[in-house]
Every structure is written in structure tokens, then in C-alpha cells.
Design a protein around this motif. Structure first.
Motif, mmCIF file in Angstrom:
data_model
loop_
_atom_site.group_PDB
_atom_site.id
_atom_site.type_symbol
_atom_site.label_atom_id
_atom_site.label_comp_id
_atom_site.label_asym_id
_atom_site.label_seq_id
_atom_site.Cartn_x
_atom_site.Cartn_y
_atom_site.Cartn_z
ATOM 1 N N LYS A 158 0.938 -1.055 0.132
ATOM 2 C CA LYS A 158 -0.105 -0.165 0.001
ATOM 3 C C LYS A 158 0.762 1.198 0.028
ATOM 4 N N SER A 159 0.618 2.132 -0.849
ATOM 5 C CA SER A 159 1.385 3.465 -0.943
ATOM 6 C C SER A 159 1.663 4.268 0.262
ATOM 7 N N GLN A 160 0.489 4.274 1.001
ATOM 8 C CA GLN A 160 0.760 5.104 2.347
ATOM 9 C C GLN A 160 1.567 4.155 3.140
ATOM 10 N N GLU A 161 1.603 2.879 3.324
ATOM 11 C CA GLU A 161 2.423 2.050 4.197
ATOM 12 C C GLU A 161 3.971 2.291 3.596
ATOM 13 N N VAL A 162 4.376 2.293 2.297
ATOM 14 C CA VAL A 162 5.551 2.555 1.829
ATOM 15 C C VAL A 162 6.068 3.859 2.433
ATOM 16 N N LEU A 163 5.182 4.903 2.159
ATOM 17 C CA LEU A 163 5.377 6.248 2.458
ATOM 18 C C LEU A 163 6.057 6.278 3.889
ATOM 19 N N ALA A 164 4.960 5.702 4.755
ATOM 20 C CA ALA A 164 5.083 5.958 6.111
ATOM 21 C C ALA A 164 6.472 5.177 6.750
ATOM 22 N N ARG A 165 6.846 4.167 6.284
ATOM 23 C CA ARG A 165 8.095 3.284 6.452
ATOM 24 C C ARG A 165 9.183 3.908 5.950
ATOM 25 N N VAL A 166 9.119 4.542 4.839
ATOM 26 C CA VAL A 166 10.423 5.231 4.283
ATOM 27 C C VAL A 166 10.684 6.670 5.182
ATOM 28 N N ARG A 167 9.388 7.270 5.646
ATOM 29 C CA ARG A 167 9.551 8.581 6.343
ATOM 30 C C ARG A 167 10.422 8.245 7.696
ATOM 31 N N THR A 168 9.896 7.107 8.282
ATOM 32 C CA THR A 168 10.293 6.699 9.712
ATOM 33 C C THR A 168 11.889 6.362 9.506
ATOM 34 N N HIS A 169 12.280 5.613 8.725
ATOM 35 C CA HIS A 169 13.564 5.177 8.556
ATOM 36 C C HIS A 169 14.465 6.476 8.048
ATOM 37 N N LEU A 170 14.238 7.327 7.388
ATOM 38 C CA LEU A 170 14.893 8.230 6.918
ATOM 39 C C LEU A 170 15.004 9.345 7.948
ATOM 40 N N GLN A 171 13.839 9.530 8.761
ATOM 41 C CA GLN A 171 14.177 10.333 10.046
ATOM 42 C C GLN A 171 15.224 9.643 11.064
ATOM 43 N N LEU A 172 15.057 8.376 11.069
ATOM 44 C CA LEU A 172 16.061 7.770 12.076
ATOM 45 C C LEU A 172 17.253 7.743 11.643
ATOM 46 N N TYR A 173 17.453 7.849 10.216
ATOM 47 C CA TYR A 173 18.867 7.772 9.431
ATOM 48 C C TYR A 173 19.352 9.359 9.757
ATOM 49 N N ALA A 174 18.227 10.239 9.419
ATOM 50 C CA ALA A 174 18.901 11.771 9.678
ATOM 51 C C ALA A 174 19.414 11.964 11.101
ATOM 52 N N LEU A 175 18.622 11.640 12.079
ATOM 53 C CA LEU A 175 18.737 11.442 13.615
ATOM 54 C C LEU A 175 19.869 11.035 14.039
ATOM 55 N N LYS A 176 20.460 9.791 13.389
ATOM 56 C CA LYS A 176 21.654 9.099 13.675
ATOM 57 C C LYS A 176 22.848 9.970 13.069
ATOM 58 N N ARG A 177 22.596 10.370 11.910
ATOM 59 C CA ARG A 177 23.860 11.231 11.339
ATOM 60 C C ARG A 177 24.052 12.508 12.188
ATOM 61 N N GLN A 178 22.924 13.264 12.848
ATOM 62 C CA GLN A 178 22.829 14.662 13.502
ATOM 63 C C GLN A 178 23.643 14.067 14.604
ATOM 64 N N ARG A 179 23.573 12.839 15.253
ATOM 65 C CA ARG A 179 24.129 12.384 16.568
ATOM 66 C C ARG A 179 25.568 12.222 16.374
ATOM 67 N N GLU A 180 25.696 11.621 15.411
ATOM 68 C CA GLU A 180 27.423 11.139 14.849
ATOM 69 C C GLU A 180 28.172 12.644 14.711
ATOM 70 N N VAL A 181 27.307 13.414 14.034
ATOM 71 C CA VAL A 181 28.002 14.744 14.029
ATOM 72 C C VAL A 181 28.313 15.527 15.120
ATOM 73 N N LEU A 182 27.216 15.632 15.992
ATOM 74 C CA LEU A 182 27.466 16.178 17.275
ATOM 75 C C LEU A 182 28.448 15.523 18.263
ATOM 76 N N ILE A 183 28.401 14.006 18.088
ATOM 77 C CA ILE A 183 29.386 13.457 18.998
ATOM 78 C C ILE A 183 30.928 13.735 18.411
ATOM 79 N N ALA A 184 30.834 13.985 17.113
ATOM 80 C CA ALA A 184 32.153 14.451 16.576
ATOM 81 C C ALA A 184 32.548 15.742 17.073
ATOM 82 N N GLU A 185 31.585 16.747 16.945
ATOM 83 C CA GLU A 185 31.921 17.891 17.644
ATOM 84 C C GLU A 185 32.298 18.193 18.894
ATOM 85 N N LEU A 186 31.595 17.233 19.779
ATOM 86 C CA LEU A 186 31.822 17.239 21.199
ATOM 87 C C LEU A 186 33.365 16.513 21.325
#
Length: 388
Positions: free
Chosen positions: A116-144
């Protein structure tokens, strides 16, 4: 950050499927979110595209001719450039074993066809957000981590600063205190000549102390990033002659001859007070490390649109391993002043910062037991043909 507040536009998604119709459906589903889409019709092509496209997420079919989805995922996870990229499997295979295998190969999710299109969009959004937050965390840790390293370095610098300041300031203070005690306790028993000699030594100690304090204050300003320049057009040749005259007493005291070869230049833009500080440091160092009765050579010429100032001595020279260290501050290298002069080890670090603040550069060439040449290059007009 809630998914509704997250901006997904511009994220890169790689769709891998050997059925064009499936790719088309997924592409249309995802394009409404503003994603940047790339597609591959095989596992081999997916690996090549991923290396240059650098996707933020991969939608990967399992059943493909040649390299299947599981193997493709393994290769992606073994590549440092894509190892952290989330992979979502999309497959018609819905057995538990298939789903488990997908996760064991590094997938973060598993969508069963028909989807279902809405299921794909929802799962993609969730994992992109988690991926982006992970990268932000890694950048923050590197800066710290970097800030922590900087703080450690600053703390070490502070300790060296305090140690050197305490040591170097204590000596002239002790001399001043000792002479004052002698004068106080003498009850006027010293002759006029002895009295004048003591006053001269006290005056010398005071001057040494003032030089040290000035250096410490200057390096403090430079380290804090607050060095300000008062840039105005000026005559570099006249400034050099002025500083030679001011340092001539020091040279005469060691029977050192200063030789000039100064060419006329077009007006140069510089901070007169700070460049006087640079010249005083280089000229006094040349005198300080020259043998009694030696020679110091000072030149000014135009070279490639730059003013080139040279200060050469025939002193002890600087060891190759010390030639870069001398510009970093708090350095006491192998060479020693030939007349017992004092030094904080900060002068050349201050010189380098002032010169670079003028968009210039400084370099040293030296040979042990033969002398050193310091060259300062500043943006300037061309030299005239005739030296003074």
C-alpha cells in the motif's frame, strides 16, 4: 522531532528492482514527497549507482536475476560508504524465514508486495528520520569529541603559559627585589658608581619584565581571536629604517654591524604598530643570536606583487627539527642568545600571527653554525629598480 515537522524533501532514495513496472509505481509513490530518486534494474547496477549517488535509503527487491537482494544488501553493508545506509526490502516473498533473512543481511525493514502506498511512505519517512537523527548524533558526537580535544589542548596551553610566565617573570622580579634590598640595607655605603650600576641593572630587569608582559598579553589577544589591525597605506622602507635605528643600540652593545639593502616600494597597506613589532622581533632576534662582532643583513625588495623583507644573521642557526616549532609559541630551541638576553619563546608565534593577519606569510631558512634568514612576504606594489 515529529514526522509531520520533518522536512523530507531532497533525501536521496535508490530503488532496486528488475521489473520496470514495480519501479514506476514506487517512483510515483515517492516523488510526491520531493525525494531525489535513482533507479537500478539489477544488483550489480545498484552497487555502481550507490557509490556515486550516495543514497540516504535503499528500497531493494529480493528476487532478481543475477545478484539477488540479499547479496546486494551484503555488498552494500560491506562498503564503508554505504554501510550505514538503511535498506528496506520489498518482496512478494512473505515467509517468516524470508523476513528473518532480510533482517539478518542488514535490512532495517521488510515490506510485502503488493504494498500500500501509504504504508511505503510511512515506513520510508520513519527510517529516513531515524537515519537523519543518527547522522546528526554522529556529527554532534564528533563535534563534542573535537571540542573536548580543543579544551584539553587549551588546558595544556594554559598550564604551559602559567608555568613559563611564572618562571620567566620570577627572575627579573627577584633581581629587582635583590637590588632594592641591597640599596635599602646599605645605609648609603655604596659609591655613586656602584649606585648607578645597580639602578641600571634594575632598569634592565624592569625592561625585560615589560617585554615579557607585553608578549604574554599579545599572545593572549591572538589566542582569543581578538587581534585587530589598523590598516593604512604606508612606506615600508621608512618603517624598516626606523626600527633599525631603534635596535642599533643593542647592536652596538655587541659590536654587531647592521647592513641595509632596501628598495623603494609602492605604498603598502599595513598596521604600522604591529609591523613595527614584527620588525623589532626579527631584528632583535638576529642581534640576540649573532656572535659578538658579527653582521646582520636586512633587505627589502618587490617580488611578484609582494613586499619581501629579509633579516639574515650569521649566528648559531636553527636545527631542522626546530624550524617549524619556533612559530608555535612557548618554544625554547637549542640556540641560545649570545649576550645573555631574555626570551619568552613567544615572539615568533606573535610575528607569524601578525603577518598572516596581513594576508602575508613568513618562512625561515637556516643552517646550524652558519646562521638564519627570516623572510616576510606581504601584498605590495612592485619595487623600483634602484636600492637606496
Amino acid at each position: 522531532m515529529a514526522p509531520s515537522q520533518f522536512n523530507f524533501e531532497g533525501f536521496k532514495i535508490l530503488i532496486v528492482d528488475d521489473t520496470p513496472a514495480n519501479i514506476e509505481v514506487l517512483q510515483k509513490t515517492l516523488e510526491v514527497e520531493g525525494y531525489n530518486i535513482s533507479v537500478a534494474l539489477s544488483g550489480d547496477k545498484a552497487l555502481k549507482i550507490a557509490s556515486r549517488f550516495a543514497p540516504d535509503l535503499v528500497l531493494l527487491d529480493i528476487m532478481m536475476e543475477g545478484m539477488d537482494g540479499y547479496e546486494t544488501c551484503r555488498h552494500l553493508k560491506n562498503n564503508p560508504e554505504t554501510a550505514d545506509t538503511p535498506v528496506i526490502f520489498i518482496s512478494a516473498r512473505n515467509d517468516v524465514e524470508d523476513v528473518v533473512e532480510g533482517f539478518s543481511q542488514g535490512g532495517v525493514d521488510y515490506i510485502v508486495k503488493p504494498f500500500k502506498s501509504q504504508e511505503v511512505l510511512a515506513r520510508v519517512r520513519t527510517h529516513l528520520q531515524l537515519y537523519a537523527l543518527k547522522r546528526q548524533r554522529e556529527v554532534l558526537i564528533a563535534e563534542l569529541e573535537q571540542r573536548n580535544k580543543d579544551l584539553v589542548s587549551l588546558n595544556e596551553l594554559k598550564n604551559r603559559f602559567l608555568g613559563i610566565a611564572a618562571h620567566d617573570i620570577r627572575n627579573p622580579l627577584s633581581s629587582i627585589n635583590g637590588f632594592l634590598e641591597l640599596l635599602t640595607l646599605s645605609g648609603g655605603s655604596f659609591s655613586k658608581k656602584e649606585y648607578e650600576e645597580m639602578l641600571e641593572l634594575i632598569n634592565k630587569s624592569v625592561n625585560d619584565l615589560l617585554v615579557m608582559v607585553d608578549d604574554l598579553l599579545d599572545i593572549s589577544v591572538i589566542e582569543s581571536g581578538n587581534l585587530k589591525l589598523d590598516l593604512k597605506p604606508g612606506d615600508m622602507k621608512s618603517l624598516i629604517r626606523e626600527r633599525i635605528q631603534i635596535n642599533s643600540g643593542h647592536a652596538r652593545g655587541k659590536d654587531i654591524t647592521i647592513h641595509e639593502d632596501l628598495h623603494d616600494l609602492a605604498l603598502t597597506v599595513f598596521d604600522r604598530r604591529r609591523m613595527a613589532q614584527v620588525l623589532d622581533n626579527l631584528i632583535s632576534n638576529a642581534i640576540k643570536y649573532s656572535p659578538l662582532g658579527g653582521d646582520v643583513f636586512i633587505t627589502l625588495s618587490g617580488e611578484g606583487g609582494q613586499a619581501l623583507i629579509g633579516v639574515r644573521d650569521e649566528g648559531q642557526g636553527i636545527r631542522p627539527e626546530d624550524q617549524q616549532e619556533i612559530f608555535t609559541g612557548f618554544q625554547k630551541v637549542g640556540a641560545r642568545p649570545t649576550g645573555g638576553e631574555k626570551s619568552t619563546g613567544l615572539g615568533l608565534a606573535i610575528v607569524k600571527s601578525i603577518v598572516e593577519s596581513h594576508q602575508g606569510s613568513i618562512r625561515v631558512t637556516s643552517e646550524v653554525e652558519k646562521g638564519s634568514t627570516f623572510e616576510v612576504m606581504l601584498p605590495a606594489g612592485e619595487a623600483s629598480a634602484n636600492p637606496a
